[in-house]
Design a protein around this motif. Structure first.
Motif, PDB file in Angstrom:
ATOM      1  N   TYR A 182      42.278  42.815  39.421  1.00  8.02           N
ATOM      2  CA  TYR A 182      42.817  42.580  40.807  1.00  8.02           C
ATOM      3  C   TYR A 182      41.957  43.767  41.631  1.00  8.02           C
ATOM      4  CZ  TYR A 182      45.354  42.679  45.183  1.00  8.02           C
ATOM      5  OH  TYR A 182      45.769  42.599  46.512  1.00  8.02           O
ATOM      6  N   ILE A 183      41.200  43.291  42.681  1.00  9.10           N
ATOM      7  CA  ILE A 183      40.416  44.443  43.462  1.00  9.10           C
ATOM      8  C   ILE A 183      41.069  44.493  44.870  1.00  9.10           C
ATOM      9  CG2 ILE A 183      38.336  44.870  44.712  1.00  9.10           C
ATOM     10  CD1 ILE A 183      36.848  43.654  42.217  1.00  9.10           C
ATOM     11  N   ASN A 184      41.813  45.228  45.177  1.00  8.63           N
ATOM     12  CA  ASN A 184      42.506  45.356  46.227  1.00  8.63           C
ATOM     13  C   ASN A 184      41.597  45.771  47.519  1.00  8.63           C
ATOM     14  OD1 ASN A 184      45.092  45.010  47.951  1.00  8.63           O
ATOM     15  ND2 ASN A 184      46.081  46.503  47.014  1.00  8.63           N
ATOM     16  N   ARG A 195      49.940  42.190  48.957  1.00  3.90           N
ATOM     17  CA  ARG A 195      49.177  41.513  47.951  1.00  3.90           C
ATOM     18  C   ARG A 195      49.458  41.941  46.625  1.00  3.90           C
ATOM     19  NH1 ARG A 195      43.981  40.032  52.092  1.00  3.90           N
ATOM     20  NH2 ARG A 195      45.222  39.457  53.916  1.00  3.90           N
ATOM     21  N   LEU A 196      49.446  43.195  46.459  1.00  6.39           N
ATOM     22  CA  LEU A 196      49.365  43.743  45.200  1.00  6.39           C
ATOM     23  C   LEU A 196      50.691  43.438  44.699  1.00  6.39           C
ATOM     24  CD1 LEU A 196      48.691  45.645  42.788  1.00  6.39           C
ATOM     25  CD2 LEU A 196      49.273  47.619  44.279  1.00  6.39           C
ATOM     26  N   ALA A 211      49.078  45.888  33.916  1.00  3.89           N
ATOM     27  CA  ALA A 211      47.926  46.761  33.489  1.00  3.89           C
ATOM     28  C   ALA A 211      47.354  47.681  34.394  1.00  3.89           C
ATOM     29  CB  ALA A 211      47.143  46.084  32.400  1.00  3.89           C
ATOM     30  N   PRO A 212      47.580  48.872  34.557  1.00  3.85           N
ATOM     31  CA  PRO A 212      46.935  49.825  35.617  1.00  3.85           C
ATOM     32  C   PRO A 212      45.307  49.849  35.436  1.00  3.85           C
ATOM     33  CG  PRO A 212      48.969  50.922  34.894  1.00  3.85           C
ATOM     34  CD  PRO A 212      48.490  49.733  34.094  1.00  3.85           C
ATOM     35  N   GLU A 213      45.038  49.792  34.355  1.00  2.58           N
ATOM     36  CA  GLU A 213      43.421  49.682  34.367  1.00  2.58           C
ATOM     37  C   GLU A 213      42.920  48.536  34.747  1.00  2.58           C
ATOM     38  OE1 GLU A 213      45.071  47.989  30.344  1.00  2.58           O
ATOM     39  OE2 GLU A 213      45.522  49.531  32.051  1.00  2.58           O
ATOM     40  N   THR A 229      33.797  45.724  40.331  1.00  2.00           N
ATOM     41  CA  THR A 229      33.521  44.569  39.395  1.00  2.00           C
ATOM     42  C   THR A 229      32.645  45.001  37.992  1.00  2.00           C
ATOM     43  OG1 THR A 229      33.717  42.824  41.057  1.00  2.00           O
ATOM     44  CG2 THR A 229      32.509  42.253  38.966  1.00  2.00           C
ATOM     45  N   LEU A 230      31.782  45.865  38.502  1.00  3.02           N
ATOM     46  CA  LEU A 230      31.131  46.744  37.481  1.00  3.02           C
ATOM     47  C   LEU A 230      31.879  47.374  36.744  1.00  3.02           C
ATOM     48  CD1 LEU A 230      27.986  47.753  39.328  1.00  3.02           C
ATOM     49  CD2 LEU A 230      28.243  45.758  37.751  1.00  3.02           C
ATOM     50  N   SER A 231      32.841  48.164  37.312  1.00  3.92           N
ATOM     51  CA  SER A 231      33.559  49.046  36.667  1.00  3.92           C
ATOM     52  C   SER A 231      34.840  48.211  35.746  1.00  3.92           C
ATOM     53  CB  SER A 231      34.513  49.771  37.491  1.00  3.92           C
ATOM     54  OG  SER A 231      35.702  50.507  37.109  1.00  3.92           O
ATOM     55  N   LEU A 232      35.314  47.062  36.086  1.00  2.00           N
ATOM     56  CA  LEU A 232      36.234  46.484  35.558  1.00  2.00           C
ATOM     57  C   LEU A 232      35.731  45.624  34.329  1.00  2.00           C
ATOM     58  CD1 LEU A 232      38.191  44.355  38.372  1.00  2.00           C
ATOM     59  CD2 LEU A 232      39.272  45.918  36.774  1.00  2.00           C
TER      60      LEU A 232
END
Length: 350
Positions: A182-184, A195-196, A211-213, A229-232
């Protein structure tokens, strides 16, 4: 209006222009015919536009006071809905943008509220938040659009953001996804918080741990969608689907996945929020949750009209907060992994 827009694949503003027979609008006859055909199939009554009806009440002007209009695509569609509702009831809508400047706001109110033609005020903000109203608005019928007060002295019309986040996440769960990134947006904003909350409640309802990560705080821009997205995808157990809190971040997410060599939706699914015009033109076209901007504007004016009518008739005026949700639009960016088993939700395909 929202239903027609989704079934035809055009914007809410285009539907409004077609149904109102706007002669200055430039779009193809094919688009016009498609909108009119869909409206007819949905049971909309399309009457010829007539001149504004005369009324014995000289108060025919609704003031639409907004902090911002040009900084986001959403307020313009709010205004479309408000204008159409006003016109249908024999009223005119006058729009003022103050850029959030209290001095400009006060100057506008000083100038317009002295007129005997003022029927009431729609007080609108570009993003959902709590506001402190100018004292002058206590003396005129007022409805809040996309904002609210702590006192609750006026009705307010806002998006149902928790429901939207829940519907989006539930849709991905029904498609078989269990690792959902999820990208907030900016975490301090009401829309991002709610939304979160919807995302988390959908996971809890499915008996899945939060899952916070899997969560990143962005800023609504395509750039943060790309970077997050790269990070996820660098996580030891990356997501099979990414839900973005708006369509621009989803656009960035799609580009990042392509750069990494992933196919959307074959390898990773992406879901947006808002249903901006760009969502129809991504590759693949973006599945997304509608932010019902037109309906929000329309409801605000209709609420104002009803409250004034009740007051004139001596009936009680009950101020309330109305939360409007929008459908999920199924396009081409989400892959079904398993057979859906959960109850059906409000989905429209275009």
């Amino acid at each position: 209006m929202t239903d027609i827009a989704k079934l035809t694949g055009v914007s809410q503003s285009t539907v409004s222009l077609v149904l109102n027979n706007a002669t200055s609008a430039k779009f193809s006859e094919a688009t016009r015919d498609k909108v009119l055909k869909t409206a007819h199939e949905l049971g909309y009554r399309l009457a010829p536009r007539e001149p504004l009806p005369r009324s014995s009440d000289e108060r025919n002007l609704i003031i639409y006071l907004a902090d911002e209009i040009s900084t986001s695509p959403h307020p313009v569609v709010n205004i479309d809905g408000a204008r159409d509702a006003a016109y249908a009831s024999g009223k005119l809508l006058a729009v003022y943008s103050t850029h959030g400047n209290a001095d400009i706001e006060q100057q506008v109110l000083d100038a317009v509220l002295a007129s005997p033609t003022v029927f009431g005020v729609i007080y609108a903000t570009v993003y959902t938040r709590k506001v402190t109203l100018p004292a002058a608005l206590s003396r005129v019928p007022t409805v809040l659009l996309n904002c609210y007060t702590s006192e609750g002295g006026q009705s307010s019309i806002v998006p149902a953001e928790v429901a939207g986040g829940h519907v989006a996440t539930e849709y991905l769960l029904r498609a078989g996804h269990r690792r959902i990134g999820y990208i907030n947006g900016e975490h301090w904003q009401d829309a991002a918080k709610d939304r979160l909350k919807g995302y988390r409640t959908a996971l809890a309802t499915a008996d899945l741990p939060f899952a916070p990560e899997m969560v990143r705080d962005g800023d609504w821009s395509s750039g943060t969608g790309f970077e997050h997205t790269l990070s996820l995808m660098r996580e030891p157990h990356p997501p099979t689907a990414i839900f973005c809190a708006n369509d621009l971040m989803a656009l960035g997410a799609i580009e990042a996945l392509k750069q990494l060599g992933y196919r959307v939706p074959d390898d990773v699914s992406v879901l947006g929020y808002d249903d901006q015009e760009i969502a129809r033109h991504t590759h693949p076209a973006l599945s997304t949750v509608v932010l019902p901007n037109y309906e929000l504007g329309r409801w605000a004016v209709e609420t104002l009209l009803q409250e004034v009518q009740n007051q004139a008739a001596g009936a009680p005026v009950r101020h309330r907060m109305v939360k409007l949700d929008g459908p999920l639009i199924e396009r081409g960016s989400v892959r079904v992994i398993t057979e859906a088993k959960a109850p059906a939700i409000n989905i429209i395909s275009d």
